[in-house]
Write an enzyme that holds these catalytic residues in place. Sequence first.
Site, short mmCIF file in Angstrom:
data_model
loop_
_atom_site.label_atom_id
_atom_site.label_comp_id
_atom_site.label_asym_id
_atom_site.label_seq_id
_atom_site.Cartn_x
_atom_site.Cartn_y
_atom_site.Cartn_z
N HIS A 1 0.84 -1.19 0.00
CA HIS A 1 0.00 0.00 0.00
C HIS A 1 0.88 1.24 0.00
CE1 HIS A 1 -3.44 2.58 0.80
NE2 HIS A 1 -2.67 3.22 1.66
N ASP B 1 -15.40 2.10 8.01
CA ASP B 1 -14.37 3.07 7.61
C ASP B 1 -14.93 4.08 6.63
OD1 ASP B 1 -11.62 4.14 7.23
OD2 ASP B 1 -11.96 3.38 5.21
N ARG C 1 -15.21 12.21 9.28
CA ARG C 1 -13.96 12.89 9.68
C ARG C 1 -13.65 14.02 8.71
NH1 ARG C 1 -10.16 8.28 9.07
NH2 ARG C 1 -8.54 9.85 9.40
N SER D 1 -7.70 3.23 9.55
CA SER D 1 -8.46 3.29 8.31
C SER D 1 -7.73 2.54 7.19
CB SER D 1 -8.65 4.77 7.94
OG SER D 1 -9.09 4.92 6.62
N LYS E 1 -8.60 -1.62 5.61
CA LYS E 1 -8.91 -1.92 4.22
C LYS E 1 -8.00 -3.02 3.66
CE LYS E 1 -9.01 2.57 3.34
NZ LYS E 1 -9.58 3.89 3.61
N1 URA Z 1 -6.42 7.47 3.66
C1 URA Z 1 -7.25 6.57 4.21
O1 URA Z 1 -7.54 5.54 3.61
N2 URA Z 1 -7.76 6.81 5.42
C2 URA Z 1 -7.48 7.92 6.12
O2 URA Z 1 -7.98 8.07 7.22
C3 URA Z 1 -6.62 8.86 5.54
C4 URA Z 1 -6.10 8.61 4.31
#
Ligand code: URA
Length: 433
Positions: A82, A161, A168, A183, A187
Amino acid sequence: MRMIDIIEKKRDGEELSTAEIQFFIDGYTEGTIPDYQASALMMAIYFQGMTEQERADLTMAMVQSGDQIDLSKINGIKVDKHSTGGVGDTTTLVLGPLVAALGVPVAKMSGRGLGHTGGTIDKLEAVSGFHVEIENEEFIDLVNKNKIAVIGQSGNLTPADKKLYALRDVTATVDSIPLIAGSIMSKKIAAGADAIVLDVKTGAGAFMKTLDDSRDLAKAMVQIGNNVGRNTMAVISDMSQPLGFAIGNALEVKEAIDTLKGEGPEDLTELCITLGSYMVYLAKKASTLKEAREMLVKVMKDGTALEVFKTFLTSQGGDASIIDDPSKLPQAKYTFELEAKDEGYVSEIVADEIGTAAMLLGAGRATKESVIDLAVGLVLRKKIGDHVKKGESLVTIYSNFENIDEVKAKLYENIRISSEKVNPPVLVYEEIT
Ligand code: URA
Ligand code: CA
């Protein structure tokens, strides 16, 4: 359990229990906990932070809020990579075939996303015929056979999320390291990764602008991964200037091919080898990082990685003849050179602004509905530290329209030339293992 007590506890700096975090995530996902209470908790976390245990609990509660991809039928250790996002980041296209060539299974689920250029899927769709609309079963068979396949995002992954990120975004609570770390990691884990390699970018074009913040985020994510049973490693890499030379979808496919041939830009090549060596090591295909690195250099030099890329494209309907003849990729109608106005040394190439210039040409999506132009973009002719003569090209601009005054102005504003010698930036600042 009452949400108000959970908010109060975090407000006062106490540690939430696993059950309390679970209660919040479940209730918020189902809609029984309202946005205003979730907002208050996010703000409390923003100020009070989260302990190591809380971060792991938050991540796993978000993973369990939706579907989890089952990759158990794929042989071997599934290692995912990632990147926290950058400009002209062509690493995924290079890394996939590179590590697959060493037997590391690459089961990539990808999206289209917003940004300076398209996502991995958009880039691959610059290859005529290539498609990602395949059934799960075929996806798994392809990974077992070729060691690499890409499928479009499906299923309901980490709904908690999605909902929290949107909240947020409008409550000034995005910039919280535990929340960002949870977050991102949720994923990756929901998408089925056994092990994770993180490329945390730092600099103008990155989400985290300072090295300290990037390091904190990288450490937080590595800690979460290791605490929930996913071996995780991270590198902090430079995003003060774009990575490689190409920014734009077809242009990046071409750059990936060059890199797989061992003829790519130095920085992109080095970063791919570094990240790849972690992936190979975590997949237990090499016993040391050094050995992994040597194996990767070998499959790049002897053409194996390029062969894997060919097979991968063909297996998903793509015309692999673009590898030998990249002129078959979508081509822009016009090319322009951005000529240097002064002689000197390139001192700055402000990554995010250069990304915006590529987006103005149509290479990226400004909104979800935008249609991207796969042919257009930028190819840098100079990088930070390079000497440039007056009138020499700094950038080649690939466009499908003739009036590019706005793009040129943006590029001139953000590529700076100094009369004094400039050192190129460090590529990999730190490795967190
Ligand atoms: N990218 C994400 O996937 N989550 C966040 O909280 C910030 C950036
Ligand atoms: Ca690039």
